[in-house]
Scaffold this active site. Structure first.
Site, PDB file in Angstrom:
ATOM      1  N   ARG A  39       0.833  -1.204   0.000  1.00  0.00           N
ATOM      2  CA  ARG A  39       0.000   0.000   0.000  1.00  0.00           C
ATOM      3  C   ARG A  39       0.867   1.253   0.000  1.00  0.00           C
ATOM      4  NH1 ARG A  39      -4.830  -1.546   4.106  1.00  0.00           N
ATOM      5  NH2 ARG A  39      -3.264  -3.009   4.835  1.00  0.00           N
ATOM      6  N   SER A 132      -6.684 -20.439   1.191  1.00  0.00           N
ATOM      7  CA  SER A 132      -6.524 -20.890   2.581  1.00  0.00           C
ATOM      8  C   SER A 132      -7.294 -22.191   2.743  1.00  0.00           C
ATOM      9  CB  SER A 132      -7.110 -19.824   3.508  1.00  0.00           C
ATOM     10  OG  SER A 132      -7.264 -20.319   4.820  1.00  0.00           O
ATOM     11  N   LYS A 171     -12.199 -15.504   2.708  1.00  0.00           N
ATOM     12  CA  LYS A 171     -11.289 -16.300   1.880  1.00  0.00           C
ATOM     13  C   LYS A 171     -12.048 -17.182   0.886  1.00  0.00           C
ATOM     14  CE  LYS A 171      -7.451 -16.179   1.978  1.00  0.00           C
ATOM     15  NZ  LYS A 171      -6.592 -15.201   1.237  1.00  0.00           N
ATOM     16  N   PRO A 195      -3.263 -22.911   2.299  1.00  0.00           N
ATOM     17  CA  PRO A 195      -2.501 -23.318   3.481  1.00  0.00           C
ATOM     18  C   PRO A 195      -3.359 -23.416   4.738  1.00  0.00           C
ATOM     19  CG  PRO A 195      -1.636 -21.255   2.530  1.00  0.00           C
ATOM     20  CD  PRO A 195      -2.991 -21.510   1.937  1.00  0.00           C
TER      21      PRO A 195
HETATM   22  P1  NAP Z   1      -0.052 -10.499   6.463  1.00  0.00           P
HETATM   23  O1  NAP Z   1       1.348 -10.529   6.924  1.00  0.00           O
HETATM   24  O2  NAP Z   1      -1.019  -9.682   7.254  1.00  0.00           O
HETATM   25  O3  NAP Z   1      -0.087 -10.087   4.938  1.00  0.00           O
HETATM   26  C1  NAP Z   1      -1.246  -9.625   4.321  1.00  0.00           C
HETATM   27  C2  NAP Z   1      -0.871  -8.515   3.378  1.00  0.00           C
HETATM   28  O4  NAP Z   1      -2.074  -8.043   2.750  1.00  0.00           O
HETATM   29  C3  NAP Z   1      -0.234  -7.340   4.092  1.00  0.00           C
HETATM   30  O5  NAP Z   1       1.115  -7.279   3.761  1.00  0.00           O
HETATM   31  C4  NAP Z   1      -0.988  -6.118   3.592  1.00  0.00           C
HETATM   32  O6  NAP Z   1      -0.115  -5.211   2.949  1.00  0.00           O
HETATM   33  C5  NAP Z   1      -1.892  -6.692   2.504  1.00  0.00           C
HETATM   34  N1  NAP Z   1      -3.167  -5.964   2.546  1.00  0.00           N
HETATM   35  C6  NAP Z   1      -4.125  -5.987   3.503  1.00  0.00           C
HETATM   36  N2  NAP Z   1      -5.114  -5.153   3.172  1.00  0.00           N
HETATM   37  C7  NAP Z   1      -4.766  -4.574   2.015  1.00  0.00           C
HETATM   38  C8  NAP Z   1      -5.356  -3.601   1.150  1.00  0.00           C
HETATM   39  N3  NAP Z   1      -6.529  -3.027   1.424  1.00  0.00           N
HETATM   40  N4  NAP Z   1      -4.715  -3.278   0.001  1.00  0.00           N
HETATM   41  C9  NAP Z   1      -3.503  -3.822  -0.305  1.00  0.00           C
HETATM   42  N5  NAP Z   1      -2.891  -4.733   0.468  1.00  0.00           N
HETATM   43  C10 NAP Z   1      -3.521  -5.095   1.598  1.00  0.00           C
HETATM   44  O7  NAP Z   1      -0.690 -11.969   6.438  1.00  0.00           O
HETATM   45  P2  NAP Z   1      -0.122 -13.373   5.908  1.00  0.00           P
HETATM   46  O8  NAP Z   1      -0.281 -14.319   7.022  1.00  0.00           O
HETATM   47  O9  NAP Z   1       1.194 -13.226   5.251  1.00  0.00           O
HETATM   48  O10 NAP Z   1      -1.239 -13.708   4.826  1.00  0.00           O
HETATM   49  C11 NAP Z   1      -0.992 -13.610   3.423  1.00  0.00           C
HETATM   50  C12 NAP Z   1      -2.073 -14.370   2.691  1.00  0.00           C
HETATM   51  O11 NAP Z   1      -2.077 -15.727   3.111  1.00  0.00           O
HETATM   52  C13 NAP Z   1      -3.487 -13.854   2.958  1.00  0.00           C
HETATM   53  O12 NAP Z   1      -4.208 -13.953   1.747  1.00  0.00           O
HETATM   54  C14 NAP Z   1      -4.038 -14.838   3.981  1.00  0.00           C
HETATM   55  O13 NAP Z   1      -5.441 -14.925   3.933  1.00  0.00           O
HETATM   56  C15 NAP Z   1      -3.386 -16.129   3.478  1.00  0.00           C
HETATM   57  N6  NAP Z   1      -3.271 -17.191   4.484  1.00  0.00           N
HETATM   58  C16 NAP Z   1      -2.582 -16.977   5.635  1.00  0.00           C
HETATM   59  C17 NAP Z   1      -2.479 -18.007   6.564  1.00  0.00           C
HETATM   60  C18 NAP Z   1      -1.702 -17.841   7.839  1.00  0.00           C
HETATM   61  O14 NAP Z   1      -1.833 -18.684   8.739  1.00  0.00           O
HETATM   62  N7  NAP Z   1      -0.885 -16.796   7.970  1.00  0.00           N
HETATM   63  C19 NAP Z   1      -3.091 -19.244   6.312  1.00  0.00           C
HETATM   64  C20 NAP Z   1      -3.793 -19.415   5.123  1.00  0.00           C
HETATM   65  C21 NAP Z   1      -3.872 -18.392   4.201  1.00  0.00           C
HETATM   66  P3  NAP Z   1       0.197  -3.690   3.428  1.00  0.00           P
HETATM   67  O15 NAP Z   1       1.614  -3.664   3.811  1.00  0.00           O
HETATM   68  O16 NAP Z   1      -0.058  -2.874   2.262  1.00  0.00           O
HETATM   69  O17 NAP Z   1      -0.710  -3.403   4.607  1.00  0.00           O
END
Ligand code: NAP
Length: 356
Positions: A39, A132, A171, A195
């Site tokens: 962002r 997910s 999701k 995942p």
């Molecule tokens: P994370 O560190 O919170 O990463 C999510 C990213 O999404 C952030 O870097 C954020 O970027 C971006 N984001 C959020 N709102 C946004 C918006 N309005 N516009 C642009 N960017 C936006 O979480 P993560 O755990 O790495 O998750 C990444 C993906 O994996 C997600 O799709 C999540 O649903 C999926 N996932 C995660 C897990 C888990 O256990 N962690 C499991 C299954 C699936 P900014 O820097 O711009 O805020």
């Protein structure tokens, strides 16, 4: 069968995130040019770690400002890319008032915005979508509806809604929209990575990912009275990142891939950490009876009685054979947990009572 040009740049959305950090690192190590969307590219806490990795690796990092809520926002970032990895999505389980605005809209409209940018860009051949296991199931009780007591890629989450498990709903709704958009054309194909709970060392301290808070909660005394019997699949963040590269560059990769090493209960996770990190932390020592959690759980946090009824006491299992056939090699949840917790300790994110 999609053959990707190894010299073409790769777009990674949400590059500042916990999982995306590792994806970007592996791409840069392999010499790719990465179009990384965040962002706010001027925010050092979001991009500083990526810039440091890029300096030490053969690949090239290019930053783009993109917001999931803004149509057209990803058009520039996808230009010239044959692969787009869409990881950006809010992953928060509490701390919001309006789940539709905080979770569902950015996930669903954001996915639409990214894939419309892909539709407008003739270069893109493959999209890798970070979905997910929330796309597979909503509540642990859904395991009763599976054919063999194991979740597979054939299962879809039909039990979440904006009012019940809104993150899970965001999701599955985003994944459904993505498949609709993909199937309406034939120029690019899509592979989804699904995942389970992702744990393991983080390359960034700035992520809001709920993954990072889970281990803190297990150790900081918030759950010292005990935990409900909650079972979850666990996968290491490095395996999840590797799977994105395998999904992108394996020509015949297709469909959905569940990513899960094995399932563990919260108590077993706490016992693993306690055996390694001893008594300096206030890990839960026992499981609480479900009726007790049902009665008092909602007073202690953002859990609802419906969540407790449909999740406590049900063990979940996942079939990971498709991801293993793709080339993913899993470490054990215990290795992942211990390494992740050690990092949280080393970073000072949690303090031992002995040190206090
Ligand atoms: P994370 O560190 O919170 O990463 C999510 C990213 O999404 C952030 O870097 C954020 O970027 C971006 N984001 C959020 N709102 C946004 C918006 N309005 N516009 C642009 N960017 C936006 O979480 P993560 O755990 O790495 O998750 C990444 C993906 O994996 C997600 O799709 C999540 O649903 C999926 N996932 C995660 C897990 C888990 O256990 N962690 C499991 C299954 C699936 P900014 O820097 O711009 O805020």
């Amino acid at each position: 069968m999609t053959n990707i040009d190894a010299k073409a740049p790769v777009c990674v959305t949400g590059a500042s995130g916990y999982i995306a950090g590792w994806i970007v690192r592996y791409l840069l190590e392999e010499g790719y040019t990465v179009h990384a969307t965040v962002r706010d590219p001027s925010k050092q806490s979001s991009v500083g770690h990526l810039q440091a990795i890029a300096e030490a690796q053969p690949g090239t990092l290019k930053l783009f400002a993109s917001d999931l809520n803004q149509p057209g926002s990803f058009d520039e970032a996808v230009q010239g890319c044959q692969v787009v990895m869409h990881t950006a999505s809010p992953f928060v389980l509490s701390g919001y008032d309006d789940a539709e605005a905080a979770l569902v809209r950015p996930a669903v409209d954001g996915t639409r915005n990214v894939l419309e940018a892909v539709n407008r860009c003739a270069d893109v051949q493959r999209v890798v979508l970070t979905s997910s296991v929330a796309g597979i199931y909503g509540d642990s009780a859904d395991i009763r509806n599976t054919e063999n007591g194991v979740f597979t890629e054939a299962d879809w989450n039909t039990t979440s809604s904006v009012d019940h498990n809104p993150y899970q709903y965001s999701k599955v709704a985003a994944e459904r929209v993505a498949w609709e958009i993909c199937k309406a054309q034939s120029r690019w194909d899509m592979v989804t990575i699904n995942p389970a709970m992702v744990l393991g060392p983080s390359l960034t301290n700035a992520s809001q990912s709920a993954s990072i808070d889970l281990l803190r909660q297990l150790a900081d005394g918030r759950l010292r009275d005990g935990v409900p019997r909650l079972s979850m699949g666990i996968v290491d963040v490095r395996e999840v990142a590797r799977a994105h590269l395998l999904a992108a560059f394996t020509p015949d990769a297709e469909g959905r891939y569940i990513l899960c090493s094995a399932s563990r209960t919260m108590l077993r996770m706490a016992t693993t950490l306690k055996s390694r990190f001893r008594d300096g932390y206030r890990f839960p020592k026992r499981e609480l009876p479900k009726p007790l959690v049902w009665l008092f759980g909602p007073m202690k946090g953002p859990v609802t009685r419906r969540f407790i009824s449909r999740n406590a006491g049900y063990d979940v299992r996942f079939d990971n054979s498709r991801s293993r056939a793709l080339g993913v090699e899993y470490r054990t949840p215990e290795d992942t947990l211990v390494e992740h917790f050690q990092q949280i300790v080393d970073d000072g994110q949690i303090r031992s009572r002995k040190a206090a």
